[in-house]
Design an enzyme around this catalytic site. Structure first.
Site, mmCIF file in Angstrom:
data_model
loop_
_atom_site.group_PDB
_atom_site.id
_atom_site.type_symbol
_atom_site.label_atom_id
_atom_site.label_comp_id
_atom_site.label_asym_id
_atom_site.label_seq_id
_atom_site.Cartn_x
_atom_site.Cartn_y
_atom_site.Cartn_z
ATOM 1 N N LYS A 36 5.724 1.141 0.666
ATOM 2 C CA LYS A 36 5.015 0.063 1.360
ATOM 3 C C LYS A 36 3.611 -0.457 0.907
ATOM 4 C CE LYS A 36 2.829 3.331 4.708
ATOM 5 N NZ LYS A 36 2.930 4.214 5.823
ATOM 6 N N ARG A 134 1.773 4.913 18.488
ATOM 7 C CA ARG A 134 1.528 3.604 17.614
ATOM 8 C C ARG A 134 3.056 2.948 17.646
ATOM 9 N NH1 ARG A 134 0.099 4.589 11.191
ATOM 10 N NH2 ARG A 134 2.410 5.212 11.165
ATOM 11 N N TYR A 256 -28.681 -7.190 -5.733
ATOM 12 C CA TYR A 256 -29.108 -7.493 -4.415
ATOM 13 C C TYR A 256 -29.886 -6.524 -3.582
ATOM 14 C CZ TYR A 256 -25.506 -11.456 -4.955
ATOM 15 O OH TYR A 256 -24.810 -12.373 -5.427
ATOM 16 N N MET A 304 -19.727 -8.672 -5.888
ATOM 17 C CA MET A 304 -18.403 -9.275 -5.631
ATOM 18 C C MET A 304 -17.623 -8.896 -6.841
ATOM 19 S SD MET A 304 -16.665 -12.892 -4.700
ATOM 20 C CE MET A 304 -17.687 -13.126 -3.104
HETATM 21 C C1 LIG Z 1 2.929 5.402 5.378
HETATM 22 C C2 LIG Z 1 4.148 6.634 6.092
HETATM 23 C C3 LIG Z 1 4.832 7.634 5.622
HETATM 24 C C4 LIG Z 1 3.759 8.217 4.372
HETATM 25 O O1 LIG Z 1 2.789 8.788 4.601
HETATM 26 P P1 LIG Z 1 1.939 9.410 3.602
HETATM 27 O O2 LIG Z 1 0.965 10.220 3.916
HETATM 28 O O3 LIG Z 1 1.360 8.457 2.357
HETATM 29 O O4 LIG Z 1 2.900 10.315 2.693
HETATM 30 C C5 LIG Z 1 5.614 8.308 6.323
HETATM 31 N N1 LIG Z 1 5.946 7.854 7.373
HETATM 32 C C6 LIG Z 1 5.574 6.804 8.057
HETATM 33 C C7 LIG Z 1 6.140 6.331 9.223
HETATM 34 C C8 LIG Z 1 4.704 6.010 7.522
HETATM 35 O O5 LIG Z 1 4.084 5.017 8.236
#
Ligand SMILES: *Cc1c(COP(=O)(O)O)cnc(C)c1O
Length: 361
Positions: A36, A134, A256, A304
């Site tokens: 992802k 969640r 800055y 930046m």
């Molecule tokens: C992002 C995610 C993972 C991977 O988690 P890591 O800690 O990066 O290995 C696995 N399961 C779900 C549901 C996630 O959202």
């Protein structure tokens, strides 16, 4: 590449080695690659392509668009979409043979209807919430599906999954609690393979083994066992070019708000990287870079597009030379500590202006 002020090198051999190590640590079932957010910022396409070639057959993304982007690179592999099935997206899932992670009974119902309309069973992962609050089925949702398994008719239940909230803290009693709630939910639901551990969960021991682990961060070299040595191989190098070097007198200030003042005559190198590149402003005065293996402190505010380093005593640090920001001298986790965040945020923040080089494509 020569024009880029900063360069990111991503080692696909190291990512492969990490996937193999995680797979060896999880003998109860394969390890899915979580790609992802564009492979945690490192490039979902080259990473998925390479891991598919190595035999990885399960991938997870967050969004539909992320799934369709890698579909043709991982033919036949399962691509699970964690953020669930949005209304109207069903045809796109079917066309690309994607597997929605169903997070509630409404999503289950819509996917069941899509299956009926398609005249064939459709793949699904069912997500049970065991403590994250969640996404995923709550206790009522699990109860409804347990009471009427016909609600899952037409769905090829690839996995029932849950997500651990504190797997990187082995002493946290929440891990065991979630594991027990998950086992109870799975027992109530129609039999299906299970998916439990994320990266850190794989290191919680055999009790946390399942039919499919889902690893992201550890693939990319982030330490899944904070507090102990990192078992993973580092996968990236980030370096930035020195644009100018100036000689400061004692009392001259930098950047800055003049947050740093030279206490003695100093050489300051201005490098071509800033917070727009994910080199966070919170690193100001806290991180270092390395020149020829020697640490050079980041002084003054990160701006930046630029950062300033004290290279007094490094005569070779001249315009055109490179400073190493992430590499053997400073891990992703060390940068995260300095920035007050975690390695995940450092990786996913890495900007799009870098030249990117992949080793082991
Ligand atoms: C992002 C995610 C993972 C991977 O988690 P890591 O800690 O990066 O290995 C696995 N399961 C779900 C549901 C996630 O959202």
């Amino acid at each position: 590449m020569g024009e880029a002020g900063a360069e990111l090198t991503i080692d696909l051999d190291a990512i492969t080695a990490n996937w193999r190590l995680l797979s060896a640590k999880h003998p109860s079932g394969p390890v899915a690659a979580v790609v992802k957010a564009n492979g945690y910022g490192l490039g979902a396409l080259p990473i998925a392509t390479r891991l598919f070639r190595e035999g990885c057959r399960h991938f997870f993304v967050a969004h539909l668009g992320e799934a369709t982007a890698i579909r043709s690179s991982v033919p036949g592999a399962m691509i699970g979409v964690l953020n669930g099935l949005q209304p109207g997206a069903e045809p796109a899932y079917i066309a690309a043979d994607l597997t929605p992670v169903l997070n509630g009974v409404g999503e289950v119902a819509r996917w069941r209807e899509a299956s009926r309309d398609a005249g064939r069973s459709l793949p699904a992962v069912l997500h049970v919430d065991t403590g994250m609050s969640r996404l995923g089925l709550d206790a009522d949702g699990v109860g409804a599906l347990a009471a009427d398994p016909g609600l899952l008719d037409g769905l090829a239940l690839r996995y029932v999954m849950t997500h651990l909230s504190s797997a990187e803290c082995p002493a946290d009693p929440g891990n065991e609690r979630q594991r027990r709630i998950f086992a109870r939910a799975c027992a109530a639901l129609p039999p299906a393979p299970r998916s439990l551990a994320n990266s850190s969960g794989i290191f919680l021991g055999p009790d946390y083994g399942s039919d499919l682990a889902r690893a992201g961060a550890a693939l990319y070299g982030v330490n899944p066992t904070p507090g102990a040595a990192n078992p993973m191989r580092p996968v990236l190098h980030l370096r930035a070019r020195i644009l100018q070097v100036r000689h400061l007198l004692a009392g001259d200030s930098v950047g800055y708000n003049a947050t740093w003042t030279a206490g003695c005559p100093s050489r300051i190198a201005t490098a071509s990287i800033g917070y727009a590149d994910g080199w966070m402003r919170s690193l100001s005065g806290r991180a270092v870079a390395h020149f020829d293996g020697r640490p050079v402190p980041l002084v003054g505010r990160v701006s930046m597009d630029l950062s300033t380093f004290d290279v007094t005593g490094c005569p070779g640090a001249e315009p055109g030379a490179w400073l190493e920001l992430i590499g053997p001298g400073q891990s992703v986790d060390a940068v995260a500590d300095a920035a007050g965040t975690n390695g995940y945020e450092i990786l996913t923040s890495l900007g799009q202006r870098f030249g990117r080089t992949y080793l082991g494509t």
